[in-house]
Structures are given as C-alpha cells and as structure tokens.
Design an enzyme around this catalytic site. Structure first.
Site, short mmCIF file in Angstrom:
data_model
loop_
_atom_site.label_atom_id
_atom_site.label_comp_id
_atom_site.label_asym_id
_atom_site.label_seq_id
_atom_site.Cartn_x
_atom_site.Cartn_y
_atom_site.Cartn_z
N CYS A 35 0.65 21.41 30.05
CA CYS A 35 0.57 22.78 29.12
C CYS A 35 -0.97 23.08 28.99
O CYS A 35 -1.13 24.29 28.53
CB CYS A 35 0.84 22.22 27.63
SG CYS A 35 -0.20 20.94 26.93
N CYS A 104 1.65 17.61 20.76
CA CYS A 104 0.37 18.40 20.29
C CYS A 104 -0.23 17.12 19.29
O CYS A 104 -1.51 17.13 19.42
CB CYS A 104 0.55 19.63 19.62
SG CYS A 104 1.66 20.74 20.45
#
Ligand code: FES
Length: 146
Positions: A35, A104
C-alpha cells in the site's frame, strides 16, 4: 453508518505529535510495500519513561489517525507500557477501524516497537527478539486499496 468514527476523523484532521525529534533516543520505521504507507516514530526516553514522541506518516487516513492515537497513548508512560501497546488497543481507542483498515493500526504498533528496539540496541539493553517485529514485515492484508 459512517465508515470512520468521530475519533478517527478527529485524529486524521488534527493529528497529535506530528514531526521529528532531534537527538531521539530511539527511531523506528516500518513500511508496507503494497500500500506504500511508511510510518516513522521518534522517541525521547529519560528514566525509563517516554518523555516525548513524534511521528511522520506517509499514508492513508487510518494510518495517520492510528499514529496520532498511538503516540498519545504512550506519551509520559514507562517503556514497558509502550512495549505492551497493541494495535487492538489503538483501534479500540479510536472507537474502531473498518476491518480492511486494521492493518494500518498494526503499522503504528510495529513502528513503536521498532523505535524501542532501536533504543535498547543503542543502550546495550538486552531483550528477546521474539517481542519485536521481524526485519521484513509483510502484511498480506495490505492487498486492499488504500
Ligand atoms: Fe493504511 Fe495500508 S497502512 S492502507
């Protein structure tokens, strides 16, 4: 229902502890190749206490909110408490993250651990390697779109 909690939005819009620390006692950086998010944590440690903490995060809103919350949670705390911080606790403190964004918060936990490991290394403090993220972290969950 809103995808993101008020707390996530608040920490995303007004992130706490953004920046760097000159002469930091420990620096930890983790990245995710898939990502593209990168998180860097700086720690100032005195008398076994996190006196100051700052972060730089190049990444999605959840990564920024997670870094902000995580730094707030360890500031002023003993090193052992910072070591024990989990991504689950960070996500809970943010009133939750969408399932596809939980990774995250993992970045935040790992960046803090790496900064603590750096602190231990610099000061010759012994530790168990198993308590820290491996050199190359790979999150299979990060195949999702940021
Ligand atoms: Fe946020 Fe991977 S860390 S999308």
């Amino acid at each position: 229902m809103a995808l993101y909690s008020e707390k996530v939005m608040d920490h995303f819009r007004n992130p706490r502890n953004v920046g760097t620390i000159e002469n930091a006692d420990g620096i930890g950086e983790v990245g995710n190749a898939q990502c593209g998010d990168i998180m860097k944590i700086y720690l100032k440690i005195e008398n076994d206490t996190i006196m100051d903490v700052k972060f730089e995060t190049f990444g999605c809103g959840s990564a920024i909110a997670s870094s902000s919350m995580a730094t707030e949670m360890i500031k002023g705390k003993p090193v052992a408490e910072a070591m024990a911080l989990t991504n689950k606790a960070v996500a809970e403190a943010l009133d939750g993250l969408p399932a596809q964004k939980l990774h995250c918060s993992v970045l935040a936990e790992e960046a803090i651990k790496k900064a603590l490991q750096d602190y231990y290394n610099r000061n010759g403090i012994p530790y168990d390697k198993a308590d820290f993220p491996k050199e190359e972290t790979c999150h299979s969950c990060c195949g999702v779109q940021a």
